[in-house]
Scaffold this active site. Structure first.
Site, PDB file in Angstrom:
ATOM      1  N   PHE A  35      44.710  35.542  32.135  1.00  0.00           N
ATOM      2  CA  PHE A  35      45.585  36.360  32.981  1.00  0.00           C
ATOM      3  C   PHE A  35      45.296  36.132  34.446  1.00  0.00           C
ATOM      4  CE2 PHE A  35      41.842  38.990  32.312  1.00  0.00           C
ATOM      5  CZ  PHE A  35      41.691  39.708  33.489  1.00  0.00           C
ATOM      6  N   ALA A 156      37.146  30.366  34.170  1.00  0.00           N
ATOM      7  CA  ALA A 156      38.426  30.723  33.555  1.00  0.00           C
ATOM      8  C   ALA A 156      38.595  32.234  33.624  1.00  0.00           C
ATOM      9  CB  ALA A 156      38.463  30.254  32.109  1.00  0.00           C
ATOM     10  N   LYS A 157      39.818  32.657  33.887  1.00  0.00           N
ATOM     11  CA  LYS A 157      40.083  34.097  33.912  1.00  0.00           C
ATOM     12  C   LYS A 157      40.648  34.460  32.549  1.00  0.00           C
ATOM     13  CE  LYS A 157      41.950  37.433  37.200  1.00  0.00           C
ATOM     14  NZ  LYS A 157      40.741  38.247  37.282  1.00  0.00           N
ATOM     15  N   ALA A 158      39.731  34.593  31.580  1.00  0.00           N
ATOM     16  CA  ALA A 158      40.148  34.797  30.192  1.00  0.00           C
ATOM     17  C   ALA A 158      39.812  36.211  29.735  1.00  0.00           C
ATOM     18  CB  ALA A 158      39.465  33.778  29.293  1.00  0.00           C
ATOM     19  N   TYR A 162      36.073  39.262  29.815  1.00  0.00           N
ATOM     20  CA  TYR A 162      35.947  40.493  30.593  1.00  0.00           C
ATOM     21  C   TYR A 162      35.127  41.574  29.901  1.00  0.00           C
ATOM     22  CZ  TYR A 162      38.211  38.894  34.692  1.00  0.00           C
ATOM     23  OH  TYR A 162      38.452  38.211  35.851  1.00  0.00           O
TER      24      TYR A 162
END
Ligand code: PPE
Length: 316
Positions: A35, A156-158, A162
């Site tokens: 995202f 990576a913005k995975a 988070y």
């Protein structure tokens, strides 16, 4: 409660309350999603999305690192976002595009599962509070280590990644602090739960390098450039926990948080315990860039065409 009217989902505009997924969505079970967090500001030139293409390109990169092909091009996502903001009638908002493995396959091999893409926009105020942005926040070094490149992909913005930030954030909030600062496997500073971190000492600005386990923050890059343009010296280097305690100033950057001073870490006052001089200069200059008040950074703004919403409404 966050809310607006329409959500963009797989190429269609759907009502906010109808934007639902099946409980067996792959991404819900295994975190197989990527995202972005983007902001649109009401500038003097109209509503403008800050570094939109950079964010969408990072989305594409995050997806590819998880072997996910996005079914929409960056340009398609860009114009869908413009239309979505116009149709929702928002002058400023937070933008959350997400691409995730959808419904139809269970098990850890996601390669056969469909890739769904949604974009949501809603008004989202100050992430760490008005007060924090003005007077500085209190942070706690987390007992949780930031995910490393031997287990996940820090760049990576995975979605699944988070969980690490969530644990750190919960710990800090339960202990009475505003934010968590995470260390890496060597005990060096990496970043906040959702922000990059900077320390200022004797006029020199330091921040962990992108080869460390950080997200390559778009606001981090912007603030580094603004600081250099203003003549400050910025070094990307290993930052030790003690470097934070002994700094004259510490601040965080991120899309949701923008630029936030840190006034205390682990109950040590940073500098005078108030937002530092350089922090305030950068905060002002950064705000000027976000709101299109500095010609030099206008290329960072993706202006939303005026009247788009009206024309679309007229066209039905
Ligand atoms: N590190 C992390 C782990 C991170 O999530 C963010 C953004 C940053 C650094 C700063 O990156 P950039 O926004 O490109 O400057 N965090 C997003 C999600 C926050 C959330 O709570 O959700 C954001 O700020 O939108």
């Amino acid at each position: 409660m966050i809310e607006s009217e329409l959500i963009w989902h797989n190429g269609e505009f759907v009502a906010w309350e109808d934007a639902k997924v099946h409980v067996l969505t792959h991404g819900l079970h295994y975190g197989t999603g990527v995202f972005e967090g983007i902001r649109c500001y009401e500038t003097e030139r109209g509503s403008a999305i800050f570094r939109h293409l950079d964010h969408l390109q990072r989305l594409e990169r995050s997806a590819s690192l998880y072997y996910m092909d996005l079914p929409y091009s960056v340009e398609q996502l860009r114009s869908a976002t413009h239309e979505l903001i116009s149709r929702n009638g928002l002058a400023s908002c937070y933008i959350r595009p997400i691409a995730y493995r959808g419904y139809g396959h269970m098990g850890l091999n996601p390669l056969e599962a469909p890739v769904d893409v949604s974009i949501a926009v809603w008004p989202w105020g100050n992430y760490l509070g008005e007060e924090g942005t003005r007077n500085g926040i209190r942070a706690k070094v987390s007992s949780w280590e930031r995910i490393g490149s031997r287990s996940l992909i820090p760049q990576a913005k995975a979605s699944g990644q988070y969980l690490n930030s969530v644990l750190a954030k919960i710990e800090s909030v339960k202990a009475g602090y505003d934010e968590a600062i995470l260390l890496d496997e060597h005990g060096n500073v990496v970043e906040g739960s959702g922000e990059n971190v900077f320390a200022v000492r004797d006029g020199v600005i330091s921040t962990p390098p992108i080869s460390s386990a950080i997200l390559d923050g778009i606001n981090r890059r912007s603030v580094v450039q603004i600081a250099r343009d203003l003549g400050y010296s910025v070094v990307e280097r290993v930052v030790a926990r003690t470097d934070l305690y002994l700094a004259d100033e510490v601040f965080l950057t991120g899309t949701a948080a923008e630029l936030v001073p840190v006034r205390e870490i682990d109950d040590h006052a940073i500098g005078t315990g108030k937002p530092g001089e350089i922090t305030l200069v950068l905060q002002r200059a950064f705000q000027d860039a976000l709101y299109g008040r500095n010609e030099r950074y206008l290329e960072w703004l993706d202006l939303i065409e005026v009247g788009l919403a009206d024309r679309q409404k007229a066209a039905g």
